[in-house]
Design an enzyme around this catalytic site. Structure first.
Site, short mmCIF file in Angstrom:
data_model
loop_
_atom_site.label_atom_id
_atom_site.label_comp_id
_atom_site.label_asym_id
_atom_site.label_seq_id
_atom_site.Cartn_x
_atom_site.Cartn_y
_atom_site.Cartn_z
N HIS A 129 -89.87 22.13 77.91
CA HIS A 129 -88.59 22.11 78.97
C HIS A 129 -88.93 23.26 79.18
CE1 HIS A 129 -85.00 22.04 81.16
NE2 HIS A 129 -85.37 20.84 81.87
N ASP A 206 -85.13 21.96 70.37
CA ASP A 206 -84.55 21.24 71.70
C ASP A 206 -84.35 19.55 72.05
OD1 ASP A 206 -84.39 20.38 74.11
OD2 ASP A 206 -85.62 21.79 75.63
N GLN A 209 -84.56 15.69 74.53
CA GLN A 209 -84.74 13.90 74.87
C GLN A 209 -84.75 12.94 73.70
OE1 GLN A 209 -85.55 12.89 77.23
NE2 GLN A 209 -85.25 14.91 79.03
N LYS A 232 -77.28 13.89 78.94
CA LYS A 232 -78.11 12.10 78.77
C LYS A 232 -78.06 11.58 77.61
CE LYS A 232 -81.73 15.88 79.72
NZ LYS A 232 -82.08 16.07 80.94
N CYS A 370 -89.15 19.86 85.34
CA CYS A 370 -88.97 20.91 84.63
C CYS A 370 -89.64 21.82 83.77
CB CYS A 370 -87.57 21.48 83.99
SG CYS A 370 -86.22 20.67 85.84
#
Ligand code: PLP
Length: 412
Positions: A129, A206, A209, A232, A370
């Site tokens: 991302h 990261d 997600q 999220k 993104c």
């Protein structure tokens, strides 16, 4: 940490009823919300926790000696404790911040900027991302370091042979998504971090997600830094966490200066607070973190392993249905995949599809997500992305497919 429980007797209809927004109509049709990778919906208990904080406990943290100040501080620090348990880490290694973007920038400016120099390499992957690309470009410009990119295999999984080959002695840092927000690919983070650690490469994961879709035991991953976003995982916007090893936090200078992050300020020098407070300058999003604490309690009560299993079931259903639509291509078919489906239909633009789907009540994202470098390599300008959460159901997948067939027909 929660997430090991696996209870198949969960009443998913009752779980869904905890999310008031899912009862809405959009353009006169029942809402089918398939954009949870963008932001997740919030259960009643999260909304109530934020509401209760403002109605009964609102005060600033760590400054006031009065009762409300103590209650607000206890609630904020209580949320840090809940998040630490959720991710299986120590609370004093968890920096509360506004989200993954802030967390990665903190690592970039506070860890990497003072350390990197010309000749050093930052390793990234094609599936990152922008939040895990642009901060490193800014640091590379400032330090003279270079960026190298690991490419993907045709199914959207990371080319691990290429990754390990590219882990040469100049590499100081690896930035890696735990789960791709476009392809859904779940990367074998623990195995990758093990190889990186052998070579002295610092790992920045990261987890934006991953945290919504599966149990995340940061301690078991063996990384150096792990970032995740609260909105999220059913929490309020403007909340997130950065976990870092204690020795990193101790060695890193503050990123932002101001109140809360100091012990003593004099004009001839300032003594900084200990981590994690050293990295939390200014008034934080107190109510947001109270809400996020309620969110992880809620997710833990369901069980992240149950959530993962539920979403895999929904993913299999949606994937099967989409495979029957003429001219539709799914991007990302890795064996280990989270419930994120990017697709394109030959001869149609994703924005047209998404706009017409919206008129049918179906919310999907359209665009480059993104992740411009990834989209450039897929050979399509844009895709539609349907992202599923545990509060979706099979009837919604059917409704999505009916709507997609209809709009495909209109556009075709
Ligand atoms: N990383 C990934 C993989 C994401 O999907 C997102 C959000 O879409 C981010 C980073 C940025 O998160 P935030 O905007 O909450 O900082």
């Amino acid at each position: 940490m929660d997430g090991t429980r696996s209870d198949t007797a969960i009443d998913w209809a009752r779980v869904r009823a905890d999310f008031p927004i899912l009862d809405r109509q959009v353009h006169g049709k029942p809402l089918v919300y398939l954009d949870s990778a963008n932001t997740g919906q919030k259960p009643d208990c999260v909304i109530a926790a934020v509401d209760d904080f403002y109605r009964r406990h609102n005060a600033n943290v760590s400054r006031a000696v009065h009762a409300l100040g103590s209650e607000a501080t206890a609630a904020y620090e209580g949320a840090r404790g809940k998040l630490a348990r959720f991710f299986n880490v120590a609370a004093d290694e968890l920096v509360l911040c506004s989200g993954t973007t802030f967390a990665i920038n903190l690592v970039a400016y506070s860890w990497a900027l003072p350390r990197l120099q010309p000749g050093d390499t930052i390793l990234l992957t094609r599936m990152e991302h922008h939040a895990n690309i642009v901060p490193w470009q800014l640091i590379a410009q400032r330090t003279g370091a270079t960026i190298r990119v690991v490419e993907l295999l045709p199914d959207g999984s990371l080319d691990l042979d290429a990754l390990f080959t590219l882990m040469t002695p100049e590499v100081r840092l690896l930035g890696l998504a735990h789960v791709s927000n476009v392809l859904g690919t779940v990367n074998p983070v623990a195995a990758i971090c093990k190889e990186a650690a052998k070579r002295g490469i610092t790992t920045v994961i990261d987890g934006s997600q991953a945290a919504p879709h599966m149990p995340v035991d940061i301690a078991a991953l063996g990384c150096d830094f792990y970032a995740a976003t609260g909105h999220k995982i059913s929490g309020p916007t403007g909340t997130g966490v950065l976990w870092a090893r204690r020795e990193h936090l101790a060695a890193m200078p503050p990123f932002l200066g101001g109140g809360e992050m100091i012990k003593e300020v004099r004009f001839d020098g300032t003594v900084f607070n200990d981590a994690p407070h050293k990295f939390e300058a200014g008034t934080p999003n107190i109510a947001g973190f109270v809400g996020l604490g309620a969110a992880v309690d809620y997710l833990s009560a369901i069980g992240m392993a149950n959530i993962a299993a539920r979403e895999q079931d929904l993913l299999a259903h949606a994937t099967e249905e989409l495979s029957n639509i003429d001219g539709l291509r799914v991007f990302g078919t890795a064996p280990d995949k989270a419930a994120v489906i990017s697709f394109a239909i030959d001869g149609t633009h994703s924005h047209d599809l998404a706009t017409l789907l919206d008129l049918e009540g179906v919310a999907v994202r359209s665009g480059q997500h993104c992740a411009h470098p990834l989209l450039q390599s897929l050979g399509v300008g844009t895709t539609c992305r349907a992202s599923l959460a545990f509060y979706n159901n099979h009837a919604e997948i059917e409704a999505f497919i009916v709507a997609l067939r209809k709009v495909h027909g209109l556009l075709g």
